[in-house]
Design an enzyme around this catalytic site. Structure first.
Site, PDB file in Angstrom:
ATOM      1  N   SER A  64       0.826  -1.214   0.000  1.00  0.00           N
ATOM      2  CA  SER A  64       0.000   0.000   0.000  1.00  0.00           C
ATOM      3  C   SER A  64       0.860   1.264   0.000  1.00  0.00           C
ATOM      4  CB  SER A  64      -0.916   0.026   1.227  1.00  0.00           C
ATOM      5  OG  SER A  64      -1.743  -1.106   1.269  1.00  0.00           O
TER       6      SER A  64
HETATM    7  N1  SAH Z   1      -0.916  -4.802   4.170  1.00  0.00           N
HETATM    8  C1  SAH Z   1      -0.300  -5.115   2.894  1.00  0.00           C
HETATM    9  C2  SAH Z   1      -1.205  -4.724   1.745  1.00  0.00           C
HETATM   10  C3  SAH Z   1      -1.246  -5.801   0.704  1.00  0.00           C
HETATM   11  S1  SAH Z   1      -2.496  -5.624  -0.521  1.00  0.00           S
HETATM   12  C4  SAH Z   1       1.066  -4.469   2.791  1.00  0.00           C
HETATM   13  O1  SAH Z   1       1.389  -3.603   3.615  1.00  0.00           O
HETATM   14  O2  SAH Z   1       1.839  -4.848   1.914  1.00  0.00           O
HETATM   15  C5  SAH Z   1      -3.837  -6.533   0.172  1.00  0.00           C
HETATM   16  C6  SAH Z   1      -3.563  -7.974   0.547  1.00  0.00           C
HETATM   17  O3  SAH Z   1      -4.807  -8.537   0.992  1.00  0.00           O
HETATM   18  C7  SAH Z   1      -3.078  -8.871  -0.573  1.00  0.00           C
HETATM   19  O4  SAH Z   1      -1.896  -9.511  -0.196  1.00  0.00           O
HETATM   20  C8  SAH Z   1      -4.219  -9.878  -0.767  1.00  0.00           C
HETATM   21  O5  SAH Z   1      -3.783 -11.175  -1.161  1.00  0.00           O
HETATM   22  C9  SAH Z   1      -4.837  -9.895   0.613  1.00  0.00           C
HETATM   23  N2  SAH Z   1      -6.228 -10.355   0.681  1.00  0.00           N
HETATM   24  C10 SAH Z   1      -7.244 -10.132  -0.184  1.00  0.00           C
HETATM   25  N3  SAH Z   1      -8.380 -10.728   0.237  1.00  0.00           N
HETATM   26  C11 SAH Z   1      -8.082 -11.342   1.434  1.00  0.00           C
HETATM   27  C12 SAH Z   1      -8.834 -12.130   2.361  1.00  0.00           C
HETATM   28  N4  SAH Z   1     -10.127 -12.429   2.182  1.00  0.00           N
HETATM   29  N5  SAH Z   1      -8.191 -12.585   3.462  1.00  0.00           N
HETATM   30  C13 SAH Z   1      -6.877 -12.311   3.683  1.00  0.00           C
HETATM   31  N6  SAH Z   1      -6.121 -11.574   2.833  1.00  0.00           N
HETATM   32  C14 SAH Z   1      -6.708 -11.106   1.721  1.00  0.00           C
END
Ligand code: SAH
Length: 213
Positions: A64
């Site tokens: 993000s």
């Molecule tokens: N907090 C992360 C943001 C990653 S983007 C960072 O700082 O890098 C969002 C993430 O949510 C992705 O890795 C995606 O695979 C995950 N995601 C999407 N749907 C999800 C769900 N139902 N349960 C757990 N993770 C999920």
């Protein structure tokens, strides 16, 4: 990967940038100033690490934007020792911010590849979440509830009920809600069935998907 003076300097500029965009919480700003964001990204993106932008990580996902991480962290109002649940571990950068704020962190990721990679990577940097879970964040983590805070780092088409019910009284859920564009939404639990709702600006996240993969 090294953390050089150049990286530290760029990081301070990034802190100034997000401060100028309105982030006030000194603890959050300090955390961003301490974490070597460049090591959370593939080496090809090194030069981009300290721009205030989201970037691709593995499995078609993104780390993000720092401003977004800061905005959500500020809304969560983490106090040292708070039990926090993160949905969407991804690169582990937001997890690291929560740990720097003194939280006890549980984090769920639905992509096996990312779950494995980040599980190995965070301890190497000295970041030790209480638990990283490969699973579906729509369900929350009942066995560890209640949480002082829950942060969702993917765009949720609706607010999953289990997340609200797993909040402690006075607990806070920070969740971007919407399909193409999301409204940053804060729920504060005031009683068993009583929630206060506050809405903030528009953000764009990768989607919160059902089931694990
Ligand atoms: N907090 C992360 C943001 C990653 S983007 C960072 O700082 O890098 C969002 C993430 O949510 C992705 O890795 C995606 O695979 C995950 N995601 C999407 N749907 C999800 C769900 N139902 N349960 C757990 N993770 C999920």
């Amino acid at each position: 990967m090294k953390d050089t003076f150049k990286h530290k300097g760029l990081r301070q500029q990034l802190v100034e940038t997000i401060k100028a965009k309105g982030i006030k919480d000194e603890n959050v700003l300090d955390a961003i100033g301490r974490i070597p964001r460049h090591v959370f990204m593939d080496s090809g993106f090194l030069d981009h690490a300290y721009q205030d932008k989201a970037f691709p990580i593995a499995a078609d996902q993104t780390i993000s934007q720092p401003y977004t991480v800061a905005f959500q962290s500020e809304l969560l109002q983490v106090k040292p020792g708070d039990k926090i649940l993160e949905i969407g571990t991804g690169s582990g950068y937001q997890t690291a911010v929560l740990l720097e704020l003194g939280a006890s962190v549980f984090s769920i990721e639905r992509q096996r590849e990312l779950y494995k990679k980040t599980s190995k990577f965070l301890p190497k940097l000295g970041y030790r979440p209480k638990k990283l879970i490969f699973g579906d964040g729509y369900k929350g983590l009942k066995e560890e509830a209640p949480f002082n805070g829950i942060i969702v780092t993917a765009g949720a088409p609706f607010v999953p009920k289990p997340l609200l019910s797993q909040l402690a009284i006075d607990g806070r859920l920070v969740i971007p809600v919407g399909d193409e564009v999301q409204i940053m939404t804060l729920f504060i639990r005031k009683g068993i069935k009583e929630f206060e709702k506050h809405e903030f600006g528009e953000f764009r996240f990768v989607p919160l998907l059902e089931d694990k993969n």
